[in-house]
Write a protein that holds these residues in place. Structure first.
Motif, PDB file in Angstrom:
ATOM      1  N   LEU A  46      91.827  41.746 -49.203  1.00  0.00           N
ATOM      2  CA  LEU A  46      91.838  40.689 -50.097  1.00  0.00           C
ATOM      3  C   LEU A  46      90.963  40.787 -51.493  1.00  0.00           C
ATOM      4  N   LEU A  47      91.657  40.611 -52.491  1.00  0.00           N
ATOM      5  CA  LEU A  47      91.027  40.912 -54.096  1.00  0.00           C
ATOM      6  C   LEU A  47      90.360  39.246 -54.218  1.00  0.00           C
ATOM      7  N   ASN A  48      89.176  39.014 -54.176  1.00  0.00           N
ATOM      8  CA  ASN A  48      88.571  38.067 -54.657  1.00  0.00           C
ATOM      9  C   ASN A  48      88.078  38.052 -56.076  1.00  0.00           C
ATOM     10  N   ILE A  49      88.445  36.973 -56.815  1.00  0.00           N
ATOM     11  CA  ILE A  49      87.647  36.890 -58.097  1.00  0.00           C
ATOM     12  C   ILE A  49      87.100  35.733 -58.217  1.00  0.00           C
ATOM     13  N   GLU A  50      85.786  35.605 -59.005  1.00  0.00           N
ATOM     14  CA  GLU A  50      84.940  34.537 -58.847  1.00  0.00           C
ATOM     15  C   GLU A  50      85.094  33.950 -60.032  1.00  0.00           C
ATOM     16  N   LEU A  51      85.211  32.790 -60.404  1.00  0.00           N
ATOM     17  CA  LEU A  51      85.269  32.101 -61.635  1.00  0.00           C
ATOM     18  C   LEU A  51      84.095  30.845 -61.610  1.00  0.00           C
ATOM     19  N   VAL A  52      83.602  30.706 -62.997  1.00  0.00           N
ATOM     20  CA  VAL A  52      82.655  29.305 -62.919  1.00  0.00           C
ATOM     21  C   VAL A  52      83.035  28.711 -64.169  1.00  0.00           C
ATOM     22  N   ARG A  53      82.838  27.533 -64.074  1.00  0.00           N
ATOM     23  CA  ARG A  53      83.079  26.401 -65.158  1.00  0.00           C
ATOM     24  C   ARG A  53      81.587  26.505 -65.927  1.00  0.00           C
ATOM     25  N   GLU A  54      81.548  26.570 -67.039  1.00  0.00           N
ATOM     26  CA  GLU A  54      80.256  26.439 -67.935  1.00  0.00           C
ATOM     27  C   GLU A  54      80.790  25.625 -69.053  1.00  0.00           C
ATOM     28  N   VAL A  55      80.205  24.512 -69.143  1.00  0.00           N
ATOM     29  CA  VAL A  55      80.340  23.412 -69.937  1.00  0.00           C
ATOM     30  C   VAL A  55      79.401  23.750 -71.192  1.00  0.00           C
ATOM     31  N   PRO A  56      79.577  24.229 -72.416  1.00  0.00           N
ATOM     32  CA  PRO A  56      78.736  24.208 -73.561  1.00  0.00           C
ATOM     33  C   PRO A  56      78.036  22.632 -73.909  1.00  0.00           C
ATOM     34  N   GLU A  57      76.585  22.815 -74.279  1.00  0.00           N
ATOM     35  CA  GLU A  57      76.139  21.605 -74.645  1.00  0.00           C
ATOM     36  C   GLU A  57      76.822  20.558 -75.661  1.00  0.00           C
ATOM     37  N   HIS A  58      77.497  21.447 -76.793  1.00  0.00           N
ATOM     38  CA  HIS A  58      78.256  20.627 -77.351  1.00  0.00           C
ATOM     39  C   HIS A  58      79.632  19.820 -76.951  1.00  0.00           C
ATOM     40  N   LYS A  59      79.971  20.292 -75.693  1.00  0.00           N
ATOM     41  CA  LYS A  59      81.169  19.611 -75.146  1.00  0.00           C
ATOM     42  C   LYS A  59      80.719  18.740 -73.833  1.00  0.00           C
ATOM     43  N   LYS A  60      79.409  18.609 -73.776  1.00  0.00           N
ATOM     44  CA  LYS A  60      79.178  17.599 -72.655  1.00  0.00           C
ATOM     45  C   LYS A  60      78.859  16.199 -73.441  1.00  0.00           C
ATOM     46  N   PRO A  61      79.236  15.302 -72.248  1.00  0.00           N
ATOM     47  CA  PRO A  61      79.337  13.827 -72.890  1.00  0.00           C
ATOM     48  C   PRO A  61      77.968  13.174 -73.777  1.00  0.00           C
ATOM     49  N   ARG A  62      78.378  12.581 -74.720  1.00  0.00           N
ATOM     50  CA  ARG A  62      76.983  12.022 -75.378  1.00  0.00           C
ATOM     51  C   ARG A  62      77.328  10.794 -75.754  1.00  0.00           C
ATOM     52  N   THR A  63      76.392   9.693 -76.075  1.00  0.00           N
ATOM     53  CA  THR A  63      76.508   8.478 -76.446  1.00  0.00           C
ATOM     54  C   THR A  63      76.426   8.420 -78.056  1.00  0.00           C
ATOM     55  N   ILE A  64      77.057   8.031 -78.673  1.00  0.00           N
ATOM     56  CA  ILE A  64      76.971   7.988 -80.183  1.00  0.00           C
ATOM     57  C   ILE A  64      76.322   6.515 -80.479  1.00  0.00           C
ATOM     58  N   ALA A  65      75.148   6.275 -81.043  1.00  0.00           N
ATOM     59  CA  ALA A  65      74.347   5.158 -81.417  1.00  0.00           C
ATOM     60  C   ALA A  65      75.174   4.673 -82.573  1.00  0.00           C
ATOM     61  N   ILE A  66      75.349   3.423 -82.697  1.00  0.00           N
ATOM     62  CA  ILE A  66      75.415   2.478 -83.784  1.00  0.00           C
ATOM     63  C   ILE A  66      74.420   2.086 -84.602  1.00  0.00           C
ATOM     64  N   GLY A  73      71.646   3.673 -85.381  1.00  0.00           N
ATOM     65  CA  GLY A  73      70.291   3.767 -84.713  1.00  0.00           C
ATOM     66  C   GLY A  73      70.290   5.282 -84.160  1.00  0.00           C
ATOM     67  N   GLN A  74      69.265   5.542 -83.442  1.00  0.00           N
ATOM     68  CA  GLN A  74      68.938   6.962 -83.000  1.00  0.00           C
ATOM     69  C   GLN A  74      69.949   7.249 -81.932  1.00  0.00           C
ATOM     70  N   SER A  75      70.268   8.367 -81.800  1.00  0.00           N
ATOM     71  CA  SER A  75      71.212   8.841 -80.881  1.00  0.00           C
ATOM     72  C   SER A  75      70.412   9.508 -79.656  1.00  0.00           C
ATOM     73  N   PRO A  76      70.752   8.793 -78.575  1.00  0.00           N
ATOM     74  CA  PRO A  76      69.938   9.204 -77.284  1.00  0.00           C
ATOM     75  C   PRO A  76      70.127  10.601 -76.535  1.00  0.00           C
ATOM     76  N   THR A  77      69.401  11.203 -76.219  1.00  0.00           N
ATOM     77  CA  THR A  77      69.571  12.603 -75.947  1.00  0.00           C
ATOM     78  C   THR A  77      70.722  12.801 -74.674  1.00  0.00           C
ATOM     79  N   ILE A  78      71.235  13.985 -74.447  1.00  0.00           N
ATOM     80  CA  ILE A  78      72.186  14.185 -73.222  1.00  0.00           C
ATOM     81  C   ILE A  78      71.732  13.790 -71.883  1.00  0.00           C
ATOM     82  N   GLU A  79      70.188  13.940 -71.810  1.00  0.00           N
ATOM     83  CA  GLU A  79      69.766  13.726 -70.728  1.00  0.00           C
ATOM     84  C   GLU A  79      69.742  12.219 -70.223  1.00  0.00           C
ATOM     85  N   ALA A  80      69.510  11.329 -71.376  1.00  0.00           N
ATOM     86  CA  ALA A  80      69.602   9.945 -71.268  1.00  0.00           C
ATOM     87  C   ALA A  80      70.735   9.547 -70.811  1.00  0.00           C
ATOM     88  N   VAL A  81      71.862  10.051 -71.412  1.00  0.00           N
ATOM     89  CA  VAL A  81      73.255   9.689 -71.069  1.00  0.00           C
ATOM     90  C   VAL A  81      73.561  10.127 -69.848  1.00  0.00           C
TER      91      VAL A  81
END
Length: 155
Positions: A118-138, A140-148
């Motif tokens: 069996l040939l096993n190939i390991e894959l991992v999903r790495e979502v860059p910080e700029h692609k992670k969900p974030r809230t856009i404040a209207i 005002g200040q934008s909250p950090t990713i941790e706060a979201v």
């Protein structure tokens, strides 16, 4: 029916130019099911492709990842030790193959192993910080990713 009209979907989406190409690839289907393989989700962001490559040695297998395409190639070679084998029945298929997997932008190949045919190939999903969900404040200040993320977990 092999063609689809994606115009209604594409009116309200941005950045899905490759959607038509991916659907064409999926609807084309695979003509050859050799060699058989499994795709398994090991954890939330970890995947494994297991491919049955009985009869192949490590030197006869190549794995290449380029431009979001994972290509696995097997080259069937005859033994060169001068020992010509005569088969009465040959049920273990060993023929050259090329299998391609389309990978998302966030999927990275982390390693491969070859055990018990069996040939096993390991894959991992790495979502860059700029692609992670974030809230856009209207206004005002934008909250950090941790706060979201904390707000989502509380909900």
């Amino acid at each position: 029916m092999r063609t689809f009209d994606f115009a209604p979907l594409l009116r309200s989406s941005i950045g899905f130019e490759n959607l038509n190409r991916l659907v064409d690839l999926a609807t084309r289907g695979e003509g050859d099911a050799y060699p058989p393989y499994n795709i398994e989700k090991v954890s939330e962001d970890t995947y494994r492709i297991s491919m049955a490559t009985a009869g192949f040695t490590r030197d006869e297998l190549d794995i290449t990842a380029q431009d979001n395409v994972l290509t696995i190639t097997g080259r069937a070679t005859e033994p060169t030790d001068g020992d010509k084998r005569e088969f009465l029945h040959r049920g273990i298929g060993k023929r050259a193959f090329e299998r391609r997997f389309q990978l998302a932008d966030t999927i990275r190949v982390t390693g491969a192993s070859y055990t018990d045919g069996l040939l096993n190939i390991e894959l991992v999903r790495e979502v860059p910080e700029h692609k992670k969900p974030r809230t856009i404040a209207i206004d005002g200040q934008s909250p950090t990713i941790e706060a979201v993320n904390d707000a989502r977990q509380a909900a």
